[in-house]
Design a protein around this motif. Structure first.
Motif, PDB file in Angstrom:
ATOM      1  N   ASP A   1       0.563  12.980  -5.419  1.00  0.00           N
ATOM      2  CA  ASP A   1       0.768  14.270  -6.077  1.00  0.00           C
ATOM      3  C   ASP A   1       2.105  14.842  -5.604  1.00  0.00           C
ATOM      4  O   ASP A   1       2.594  14.488  -4.546  1.00  0.00           O
ATOM      5  CB  ASP A   1      -0.374  15.235  -5.708  1.00  0.00           C
ATOM      6  CG  ASP A   1      -1.698  14.760  -6.303  1.00  0.00           C
ATOM      7  OD1 ASP A   1      -1.676  14.132  -7.384  1.00  0.00           O
ATOM      8  OD2 ASP A   1      -2.755  14.991  -5.668  1.00  0.00           O
ATOM      9  N   GLY A   2       2.643  15.736  -6.402  1.00  0.00           N
ATOM     10  CA  GLY A   2       3.871  16.409  -6.001  1.00  0.00           C
ATOM     11  C   GLY A   2       5.099  15.562  -6.229  1.00  0.00           C
ATOM     12  O   GLY A   2       5.035  14.554  -6.946  1.00  0.00           O
ATOM     13  N   PRO A   3       6.212  15.969  -5.596  1.00  0.00           N
ATOM     14  CA  PRO A   3       7.468  15.257  -5.854  1.00  0.00           C
ATOM     15  C   PRO A   3       7.422  13.827  -5.317  1.00  0.00           C
ATOM     16  O   PRO A   3       6.664  13.520  -4.399  1.00  0.00           O
ATOM     17  CB  PRO A   3       8.513  16.079  -5.106  1.00  0.00           C
ATOM     18  CG  PRO A   3       7.828  17.242  -4.508  1.00  0.00           C
ATOM     19  CD  PRO A   3       6.356  17.083  -4.669  1.00  0.00           C
ATOM     20  N   LEU A   4       8.257  12.995  -5.893  1.00  0.00           N
ATOM     21  CA  LEU A   4       8.305  11.592  -5.470  1.00  0.00           C
ATOM     22  C   LEU A   4       8.883  11.482  -4.066  1.00  0.00           C
ATOM     23  O   LEU A   4       9.785  12.237  -3.696  1.00  0.00           O
ATOM     24  CB  LEU A   4       9.203  10.798  -6.422  1.00  0.00           C
ATOM     25  CG  LEU A   4       8.592  10.312  -7.731  1.00  0.00           C
ATOM     26  CD1 LEU A   4       9.671   9.663  -8.580  1.00  0.00           C
ATOM     27  CD2 LEU A   4       7.476   9.316  -7.451  1.00  0.00           C
TER      28      LEU A   4
ATOM     29  N   LEU B   1      12.926   2.265 -17.332  1.00  0.00           N
ATOM     30  CA  LEU B   1      12.024   3.344 -16.921  1.00  0.00           C
ATOM     31  C   LEU B   1      12.188   3.531 -15.417  1.00  0.00           C
ATOM     32  O   LEU B   1      11.990   2.577 -14.661  1.00  0.00           O
ATOM     33  CB  LEU B   1      10.579   2.945 -17.238  1.00  0.00           C
ATOM     34  CG  LEU B   1       9.479   3.907 -16.805  1.00  0.00           C
ATOM     35  CD1 LEU B   1       9.381   5.071 -17.794  1.00  0.00           C
ATOM     36  CD2 LEU B   1       8.134   3.187 -16.744  1.00  0.00           C
ATOM     37  N   ASN B   2      12.550   4.723 -14.998  1.00  0.00           N
ATOM     38  CA  ASN B   2      12.644   4.907 -13.544  1.00  0.00           C
ATOM     39  C   ASN B   2      11.333   5.466 -12.986  1.00  0.00           C
ATOM     40  O   ASN B   2      10.383   5.744 -13.740  1.00  0.00           O
ATOM     41  CB  ASN B   2      13.865   5.759 -13.161  1.00  0.00           C
ATOM     42  CG  ASN B   2      13.715   7.214 -13.575  1.00  0.00           C
ATOM     43  OD1 ASN B   2      12.691   7.612 -14.136  1.00  0.00           O
ATOM     44  ND2 ASN B   2      14.732   8.017 -13.312  1.00  0.00           N
ATOM     45  N   ASN B   3      11.297   5.622 -11.679  1.00  0.00           N
ATOM     46  CA  ASN B   3      10.045   6.059 -11.052  1.00  0.00           C
ATOM     47  C   ASN B   3       9.710   7.507 -11.364  1.00  0.00           C
ATOM     48  O   ASN B   3       8.539   7.878 -11.361  1.00  0.00           O
ATOM     49  CB  ASN B   3      10.107   5.818  -9.541  1.00  0.00           C
ATOM     50  CG  ASN B   3       9.826   4.369  -9.210  1.00  0.00           C
ATOM     51  OD1 ASN B   3       8.811   3.821  -9.625  1.00  0.00           O
ATOM     52  ND2 ASN B   3      10.739   3.728  -8.495  1.00  0.00           N
ATOM     53  N   VAL B   4      10.725   8.305 -11.629  1.00  0.00           N
ATOM     54  CA  VAL B   4      10.465   9.706 -12.001  1.00  0.00           C
ATOM     55  C   VAL B   4       9.647   9.732 -13.302  1.00  0.00           C
ATOM     56  O   VAL B   4       8.630  10.427 -13.404  1.00  0.00           O
ATOM     57  CB  VAL B   4      11.798  10.479 -12.187  1.00  0.00           C
ATOM     58  CG1 VAL B   4      11.524  11.904 -12.654  1.00  0.00           C
ATOM     59  CG2 VAL B   4      12.613  10.467 -10.908  1.00  0.00           C
ATOM     60  N   ALA B   5      10.087   8.950 -14.259  1.00  0.00           N
ATOM     61  CA  ALA B   5       9.388   8.917 -15.549  1.00  0.00           C
ATOM     62  C   ALA B   5       8.011   8.274 -15.411  1.00  0.00           C
ATOM     63  O   ALA B   5       7.018   8.769 -15.965  1.00  0.00           O
ATOM     64  CB  ALA B   5      10.227   8.154 -16.568  1.00  0.00           C
ATOM     65  N   PHE B   6       7.961   7.173 -14.665  1.00  0.00           N
ATOM     66  CA  PHE B   6       6.670   6.495 -14.504  1.00  0.00           C
ATOM     67  C   PHE B   6       5.656   7.414 -13.836  1.00  0.00           C
ATOM     68  O   PHE B   6       4.491   7.467 -14.244  1.00  0.00           O
ATOM     69  CB  PHE B   6       6.834   5.211 -13.675  1.00  0.00           C
ATOM     70  CG  PHE B   6       5.536   4.472 -13.487  1.00  0.00           C
ATOM     71  CD1 PHE B   6       5.040   3.651 -14.488  1.00  0.00           C
ATOM     72  CD2 PHE B   6       4.783   4.623 -12.327  1.00  0.00           C
ATOM     73  CE1 PHE B   6       3.834   2.989 -14.338  1.00  0.00           C
ATOM     74  CE2 PHE B   6       3.576   3.970 -12.167  1.00  0.00           C
ATOM     75  CZ  PHE B   6       3.101   3.149 -13.180  1.00  0.00           C
TER      76      PHE B   6
ATOM     77  N   PRO C   1       0.819  -1.223   0.000  1.00  0.00           N
ATOM     78  CA  PRO C   1       0.000   0.000   0.000  1.00  0.00           C
ATOM     79  C   PRO C   1       0.851   1.271   0.000  1.00  0.00           C
ATOM     80  O   PRO C   1       0.548   2.233  -0.696  1.00  0.00           O
ATOM     81  CB  PRO C   1      -0.816  -0.121   1.285  1.00  0.00           C
ATOM     82  CG  PRO C   1      -0.832  -1.585   1.599  1.00  0.00           C
ATOM     83  CD  PRO C   1       0.477  -2.102   1.129  1.00  0.00           C
ATOM     84  N   ARG C   2       1.934   1.256   0.762  1.00  0.00           N
ATOM     85  CA  ARG C   2       2.826   2.423   0.793  1.00  0.00           C
ATOM     86  C   ARG C   2       3.422   2.675  -0.591  1.00  0.00           C
ATOM     87  O   ARG C   2       3.522   3.820  -1.043  1.00  0.00           O
ATOM     88  CB  ARG C   2       4.000   2.174   1.759  1.00  0.00           C
ATOM     89  CG  ARG C   2       3.689   2.371   3.213  1.00  0.00           C
ATOM     90  CD  ARG C   2       4.939   1.991   4.020  1.00  0.00           C
ATOM     91  NE  ARG C   2       4.685   2.033   5.442  1.00  0.00           N
ATOM     92  CZ  ARG C   2       4.964   3.090   6.215  1.00  0.00           C
ATOM     93  NH1 ARG C   2       5.499   4.181   5.701  1.00  0.00           N
ATOM     94  NH2 ARG C   2       4.714   3.043   7.509  1.00  0.00           N
ATOM     95  N   TYR C   3       3.852   1.589  -1.238  1.00  0.00           N
ATOM     96  CA  TYR C   3       4.464   1.735  -2.557  1.00  0.00           C
ATOM     97  C   TYR C   3       3.460   2.299  -3.565  1.00  0.00           C
ATOM     98  O   TYR C   3       3.769   3.241  -4.307  1.00  0.00           O
ATOM     99  CB  TYR C   3       5.000   0.372  -3.025  1.00  0.00           C
ATOM    100  CG  TYR C   3       5.456   0.335  -4.461  1.00  0.00           C
ATOM    101  CD1 TYR C   3       6.388   1.251  -4.958  1.00  0.00           C
ATOM    102  CD2 TYR C   3       4.970  -0.642  -5.345  1.00  0.00           C
ATOM    103  CE1 TYR C   3       6.815   1.203  -6.287  1.00  0.00           C
ATOM    104  CE2 TYR C   3       5.388  -0.693  -6.665  1.00  0.00           C
ATOM    105  CZ  TYR C   3       6.310   0.230  -7.130  1.00  0.00           C
ATOM    106  OH  TYR C   3       6.718   0.185  -8.445  1.00  0.00           O
TER     107      TYR C   3
END
Lengths: 172, 392
Positions: A129-132, B63-68, A120-122
Motif C-alpha cells: 500500500d502507499g507509495p512505491l 509499463l513501469n512499476n508506477v503504472a503496474f 519475496p521483497r520484490y
C-alpha cells in the motif's frame, strides 16, 4: 547531452553506446527515462536473435534503472549511462552523482540484491500500500531479468552502478 | 539527438460487448496520479460487467512499476470485492515481460488468471509449419524465385532499401532478397517459432548476417508505423481468415511513398497435360478443402482489390506460372509430391474424407507429377503478384 558509440574495450566487454548528461538536464523531464531507454534498446538490439523482443525487454530493464536514478541522485554532477556487450551478456553502467544519503541507498540496495533470493521483497513491494519503494526497479531487475549488480566508486562524488543482463535466453 | 516523435503514450478502451478493457502503447507515468483516468475507466468497466472481465495487454509494449502498481491495486481490489467475477489478463509472449509481470497477480489472487494468447497462434495452420513441410517450402521459394527476382524491381524493390518480409516462414525469401538486392535493413517476421528457429539456423550456417528474424503476429505487429520502403507478404494472405487485418498492418509499417508487395495463389488454376481433367478436378477440390479450414487459396486475383481497399495507389498486378519447363522438372514434381502427402494425406484425413474421395484426390496430384516428368508434358502452378504505393 552527448551520445556516442565506439569500440572502446571495457574489460572483456565492448562498449556499444554511451551518453552523458548534466544531472539537472536529465531530471528536467521525466520522459527522458522512457525516450533514452527506448532509444538505447533499439540501437543495441539489431543483432540479437529476435531484435524486437530483445528491445522490449532491454527497454523495460533500462527504464527501471533510469527511473531509479531520476528519483535518487545528488543535485549536481554528470550522469553517464553506457551499455557494453560480451556475447549474450549486456552490461549497463550508470555513473551517478551521489551525496551521503543516496550513496547509502545504492550501496545498501546492492548488498540486499546480492544477499540471496529477493523475490519475496520484490513481490511485497509490488503489492504494498502507499507509495512505491524506491528500490522496486532494482528488485525487478534482479528477479525478473536475473540481473547481477555491483557498485564501485567513480570520479568525484559519484558511484558507478553496474547491472549485467543476459536477456537472450528469454527469446522464443 | 532523441527525436520528439519517440514519445509514446497509451490508449485505453473498453468494449462492453466483449467485456474487455484494452491497454496499448507505452505506460510509464511518473506519479500514480497520472493513472487516475485509466484506473477510473477500469473501475467503471468492472462495475458494468458480470462473469469474466478481460484485460487485454497484448499491445501494451511498455509499463513501469508506477503504472503496474496502480493497475494491480484496482484489479486485486475488484477480485476481492466481487466474488461473482473472474479476471482474465491476455498477454503476448511477443512483448517478453508481460506474462511474468501480470502473472504475479495470480499468486496474489487465483481469480485473476493470465492467458498468453499467442501460445497457440493460428493452430489451424500447424500442419503447414511442422518440420516435414520445410523442404517443400524451400522448393517452392526456389521455384518462385526464378520469376520473382525479375518481377520485384517492377514492383519497386531497389538495392539499399529498408525492407520487411512479413509471414517470412523459414526465411529463405529474405535470404535471397538480402543476397540479390542488398537492402540496408531487412526484418523478417513470422508467428511460427519453429520456422524462425530454422531460419536463424540457415542464416547462421550460411554466414548470412543482417536479417532480423522477429517473432510476432502479422495481424497485430509491434513494429512501428512507417519504417519500411518495401513490405512483402508472400503466400500468406491466402491462409489467414482475415486477410484485410494483415494488409492494414502491412500498410501501417510501410513508409509513405513505399510499396506493399503481396503474392498469392489461385490454386484451382493449377494445370497440366496430359491428364488435364484429373488434375483440374483435384485442384478444385484442394481449393474447397482449404476453404473448409477457413483459408482462401483462390486469393491471388483478389489481391488487387485487397490493396485498393487498404488505400494504396499506383497498383500493379501480374501473374506468373511456375512450370516444369523452368529448368527443374524434378523440383516441380517433388513439390507436388509433398503437396499430395500434406493435403490428400493430412488435411483430407482431418476433414474426414472417405477412401474413395482420397484415392481420386491423390490421383490428380499423381497425374500432375506425371505431367511434370513426362517428356512432352507441361505442368504449371500460377501465382499472382500485386503491389501498391502508400500515399505520401
Amino acid at each position: 547531452m552527448d551520445l556516442g558509440a565506439g569500440q572502446t574495450e571495457a574489460g572483456e566487454f565492448t562498449l556499444l553506446l554511451e551518453f552523458d548528461m548534466d544531472m539537472a538536464g536529465f531530471t528536467s523531464n521525466w520522459s527522458y527515462c522512457d525516450r533514452l531507454s527506448t532509444y538505447f534498446a533499439r540501437m543495441i538490439s539489431h543483432n540479437r536473435s529476435d531484435s524486437l523482443l530483445y528491445s522490449n525487454l532491454f527497454s523495460s530493464a533500462l527504464n527501471e534503472l533510469l527511473e531509479t536514478v531520476y528519483r535518487l541522485h545528488a543535485p549536481t554532477g554528470s550522469f553517464v549511462c553506457s551499455v557494453s556487450r560480451n556475447g549474450a551478456k549486456d552490461r549497463i553502467a550508470l555513473t551517478i552523482p551521489v551525496d551521503t544519503e543516496t550513496e547509502g541507498f545504492y550501496r545498501d540496495a546492492v548488498v540486499v540484491l546480492n544477499g540471496g533470493d529477493v523475490s519475496p521483497r520484490y513481490h511485497n513491494a509490488l503489492f504494498s500500500d502507499g507509495p512505491l519503494q524506491p528500490n522496486i526497479g532494482l528488485l525487478e531487475l534482479a528477479v525478473d531479468y536475473a540481473a547481477c549488480f555491483s557498485i564501485e566508486p567513480a570520479d568525484g562524488n559519484a558511484i558507478r552502478l553496474i547491472a549485467e543482463l543476459t536477456l537472450e535466453a528469454s527469446a522464443p | 539527438m532523441i527525436a520528439e516523435k519517440l514519445v509514446q503514450t497509451y490508449k485505453v478502451s473498453f468494449d462492453q460487448n466483449n467485456q474487455e478493457l484494452a491497454l496499448a502503447g507505452s505506460m510509464r507515468p511518473q506519479r500514480a496520479a497520472e493513472m487516475a483516468d485509466c484506473v477510473k475507466l477500469l473501475e467503471t468497466s468492472l462495475a458494468s460487467i458480470r462473469g469474466t472481465f478481460y484485460v487485454n495487454v497484448k499491445r501494451l509494449v511498455r509499463l513501469n512499476n508506477v503504472a503496474f502498481h496502480s493497475l494491480a491495486g484496482a484489479l486485486l481490489k475488484a477480485a476481492e470485492e466481487r466474488p461473482d467475477i473472474k479476471i482474465t489478463i491476455i498477454t503476448s509472449s511477443v512483448i517478453g515481460w508481460s506474462t511474468k509481470k501480470f502473472g504475479t497477480l495470480t499468486a496474489k489472487n487465483p481469480k485473476i488468471v493470465v492467458e498468453e494468447y499467442d501460445s497457440e497462434f493460428y493452430p489451424g495452420q500447424a500442419f503447414l509449419e511442422e518440420g516435414g513441410f520445410v523442404p517443400v517450402l524451400r522448393t517452392q521459394t526456389k521455384l518462385t524465385w526464378k520469376h520473382e527476382r525479375a518481377i520485384l524491381p517492377r514492383h519497386g524493390l531497389e538495392p539499399g532499401m529498408t525492407m520487411a518480409d512479413i509471414c517470412c516462414g523459414i526465411g529463405d525469401f529474405a535470404v535471397l532478397v538480402a543476397k540479390e538486392f542488398s537492402p540496408s535493413r531487412i526484418v523478417a517476421l513470422d508467428h511460427s517459432k519453429s520456422s524462425l528457429a530454422y531460419a536463424r539456423q540457415v542464416a547462421s550456417e550460411f554466414d548470412i548476417g543482417g536479417i532480423e528474424y522477429i517473432y510476432g503476429d502479422a495481424a497485430e505487429m509491434l513494429l512501428e508505423d512507417g519504417q519500411f520502403d518495401f513490405v512483402s507478404c508472400r503466400h500468406a494472405l491466402q491462409i489467414f481468415n482475415k486477410p484485410e487485418m494483415i494488409v492494414n498492418e502491412l500498410v501501417r509499417i510501410c513508409k509513405p511513398g513505399g510499396r506493399v508487395y503481396v503474392t498469392n495463389e489461385k490454386i484451382s488454376q493449377c494445370l497440366g497435360e496430359p491428364r488435364g481433367p484429373s488434375i483440374e478436378w483435384t485442384y478444385e477440390q484442394l481449393s474447397k478443402l482449404f476453404a473448409d479450414f477457413d483459408m482462401d487459396l483462390e486469393f491471388g486475383p483478389k489481391s488487387y482489390q485487397a490493396l485498393q481497399r487498404a488505400g494504396l495507389e499506383d497498383l500493379r498486378i501480374e501473374s506468373f506460372m511456375v512450370t516444369n519447363r523452368d529448368g527443374d522438372a524434378q523440383a516441380f514434381a517433388d513439390m507436388i509430391m509433398a503437396w499430395e502427402e500434406m493435403f490428400a494425406g493430412g488435411m483430407s484425413e482431418k476433414r474426414g474424407d472417405d477412401a474413395a474421395f482420397v484415392e481420386k484426390f491423390r490421383r490428380g496430384f499423381e497425374d500432375h507429377i506425371a505431367a511434370a516428368l513426362h517428356p512432352g508434358g507441361y505442368a504449371g502452378w500460377p501465382v499472382w503478384v500485386a503491389s501498391g504505393r502508400k500515399p505520401r
